[in-house]
Design an enzyme around this catalytic site. Structure first.
Site: not given
Ligand code: FPP
Length: 246
Positions: A23, A25, A28, A36, A40, A68, A134, A191, A198-199
């Site tokens: 969580d 991205n 960040w 956004r 990712h 999700s 793995l 997390r 746990l969403s």
């Molecule tokens: C949550 O951050 C992250 C996601 C919904 C996507 C996770 C995806 C990746 C890390 C990249 C692709 C995955 C793989 C396995 C190659 P958010 O967008 O909810 O962040 P925020 O809460 O800060 O808005």
């Protein structure tokens, strides 16, 4: 002689299965006044790092909550970008996964994924299925409640058809009917980004998992921090509801 692990980690008490709720991205990217999607993209590098660390430490199972069921409600542009990133990740990492003995699996409503992602996913899963270094499980379009609804339906149908007696429904059967049937329950759930919930992630499977929350945003998650969480895990006393004898 036992293999020495970096960061003073102990081989005998490593978790067999670590699951991540990746969580932060978006935050960040926002902190850097970026789109956004850039968050990712940077998150993919952290994915690569954590897979490598698991191989290095000898952790046999890793699950990543990559998308999700609720994430479908995000703006189409962001969903499309995430699906594109996934496809590219699968294409680019295929060779590396093979080289490092990683077996790729996936859980979730995979039929909802765009054809491109699904095709790439099944082809990488097929190619890596004999690897034993793995098991990397991607939770894609995953939601624990929907997984449980599916499980209840499957069991109810088997009972209705007379293939199973109601009295044989027990915890082991439920575990065996969930999409995670080939994975041990997670020992440790991590997390990132400071959110403490746990969403809808592996709710049945996490009954006795140790949970670790960190304020670090997913793209900044490093091997050093992973190792320090593992150290913390190794210091925890896991009682599974019992009293340990002195
Ligand atoms: C949550 O951050 C992250 C996601 C919904 C996507 C996770 C995806 C990746 C890390 C990249 C692709 C995955 C793989 C396995 C190659 P958010 O967008 O909810 O962040 P925020 O809460 O800060 O808005």
């Amino acid at each position: 002689m036992e293999k020495e692990l970096p960061y003073d980690l102990l081989v005998e008490s490593l978790p067999a299965h670590v699951a991540f709720i990746m969580d932060g991205n978006g935050r960040w990217a926002k902190k850097r006044v970026l789109n956004r999607v850039m968050g990712h993209e940077k998150g993919v590098a952290a994915v690569r790092q954590v897979v490598e660390s698991c191989r290095k430490f000898g952790i046999p199972y890793l699950t990543l909550y990559a998308f999700s069921t609720e994430n479908w409600a995000r703006p189409k542009r962001e969903v499309d970008a995430l699906m594109g990133l996934l496809t590219r990740f699968l294409r680019k990492e295929r060779r590396q996964l093979m080289k490092n003995g990683v077996r790729l699996t996936a859980i979730g409503e995979l039929h909802r994924l765009p054809d491109e992602v699904r095709d790439e996913l099944s082809s990488v899963m097929e190619e890596t299925k004999a690897n034993s270094g793995l098991t990397l499980c991607l939770a894609l379009s995953y939601g624990s409640r929907s997984e449980m609804v599916e499980m209840v339906r499957d069991i109810a149908e088997a009972v209705k058809k007379g293939e199973m007696d109601l009295s044989s429904v027990d915890e082991a059967l439920v575990s065996k009917t969930l999409s995670t049937r080939d994975l041990p329950d997670p020992d440790l759930v991590i997390r990132t980004s400071g959110e403490m919930r746990l969403s809808n992630f592996l709710l049945w499977q996490c009954a006795y998992s140790e949970i670790f929350f960190t304020d670090t945003l997913w793209p900044d998650f490093s091997e050093l921090e992973f190792a320090s969480i593992l150290k913390d895990f190794q210091g925890r006393e896991r009682r599974f509801g019992k009293v340990l004898q002195p």
